[in-house]
Design a protein around this motif. Sequence first.
Motif, mmCIF file in Angstrom:
data_model
loop_
_atom_site.group_PDB
_atom_site.id
_atom_site.type_symbol
_atom_site.label_atom_id
_atom_site.label_comp_id
_atom_site.label_asym_id
_atom_site.label_seq_id
_atom_site.Cartn_x
_atom_site.Cartn_y
_atom_site.Cartn_z
ATOM 1 N N GLU A 37 0.859 -1.187 0.000
ATOM 2 C CA GLU A 37 0.000 0.000 0.000
ATOM 3 C C GLU A 37 0.896 1.237 0.000
ATOM 4 O OE1 GLU A 37 -2.604 3.166 1.180
ATOM 5 O OE2 GLU A 37 -1.015 2.447 2.478
ATOM 6 N N ARG A 39 0.629 4.489 0.929
ATOM 7 C CA ARG A 39 0.756 5.395 2.069
ATOM 8 C C ARG A 39 1.440 4.734 3.262
ATOM 9 N NH1 ARG A 39 -2.326 6.298 6.324
ATOM 10 N NH2 ARG A 39 -4.023 5.018 5.548
ATOM 11 N N LEU A 44 0.181 -5.967 0.622
ATOM 12 C CA LEU A 44 -1.206 -6.249 0.260
ATOM 13 C C LEU A 44 -1.338 -7.727 -0.081
ATOM 14 C CD1 LEU A 44 -2.121 -3.166 -1.943
ATOM 15 C CD2 LEU A 44 -2.940 -3.694 0.359
ATOM 16 N N GLY A 89 -10.526 -1.784 -4.401
ATOM 17 C CA GLY A 89 -10.484 -0.502 -3.708
ATOM 18 C C GLY A 89 -9.232 0.311 -4.000
ATOM 19 N N PHE A 90 -8.351 -0.216 -4.867
ATOM 20 C CA PHE A 90 -7.107 0.471 -5.216
ATOM 21 C C PHE A 90 -7.058 0.680 -6.731
ATOM 22 C CE2 PHE A 90 -6.284 -1.226 -1.123
ATOM 23 C CZ PHE A 90 -5.283 -0.467 -0.550
ATOM 24 N N GLU A 91 -6.274 1.653 -7.159
ATOM 25 C CA GLU A 91 -6.100 1.905 -8.588
ATOM 26 C C GLU A 91 -5.229 0.812 -9.207
ATOM 27 O OE1 GLU A 91 -4.378 5.806 -8.586
ATOM 28 O OE2 GLU A 91 -6.298 6.767 -8.184
ATOM 29 N N ARG A 115 -4.905 3.908 -2.801
ATOM 30 C CA ARG A 115 -6.345 3.688 -2.650
ATOM 31 C C ARG A 115 -7.104 4.531 -3.678
ATOM 32 N NH1 ARG A 115 -7.867 0.795 1.701
ATOM 33 N NH2 ARG A 115 -6.303 0.538 3.322
ATOM 34 N N ARG A 116 -8.134 3.948 -4.223
ATOM 35 C CA ARG A 116 -9.005 4.649 -5.158
ATOM 36 C C ARG A 116 -10.010 5.439 -4.328
ATOM 37 N NH1 ARG A 116 -12.197 0.590 -8.039
ATOM 38 N NH2 ARG A 116 -10.132 -0.198 -8.453
ATOM 39 N N SER A 118 -13.293 6.659 -2.962
ATOM 40 C CA SER A 118 -14.612 6.020 -3.033
ATOM 41 C C SER A 118 -15.623 6.987 -3.620
ATOM 42 C CB SER A 118 -15.050 5.576 -1.644
ATOM 43 O OG SER A 118 -15.358 6.712 -0.857
#
Length: 146
Positions: A37, A39, A44, A89-91, A115-116, A118
């Motif tokens: 991830e 950040r 993952l 939930g992620f790009e 993260r994409r 929401s």
Amino acid sequence: MNQEGKEMKSLLIWAFSSWYATCAVLHATNITGRIAEQRTKYPLEFADVALYRAADSVFVTGNVTDADGRFAFAAIEAGTYYVEYSFIGFETHRSPAFKVGEKRMLDIGTFYLARRPSSWARLWFGVAALPMCSTLTDGCSTWAAI
């Protein structure tokens, strides 16, 4: 051709096929890498990773990451490839192209997923203020961001 000649021919074909398959595996490369991830830098688990040939974008193989975010592709032939990696939930991202050659093991490093946003976050930041009525009779005099 007699029976003995047919058996000898079959034996030679089998021996050549076995030798060729062994040579192909000996010259193949195992590719490893990691997905984390962006950040937090946490690994993952269960991220999707797909390997493509760079020349024509043909899918070669795919895998999912383990608990440490690691993935591996076994017995990859020499050539130029890229990986595409994603997680719910992620790009989705694509790596730069890399060459597979003489090495038996190739670690292509760590790739990071962001993260994409929401749909609720887009709604929250995309709309400044809309009328919000506390009752039907107050005439919508209260304004609030939703």
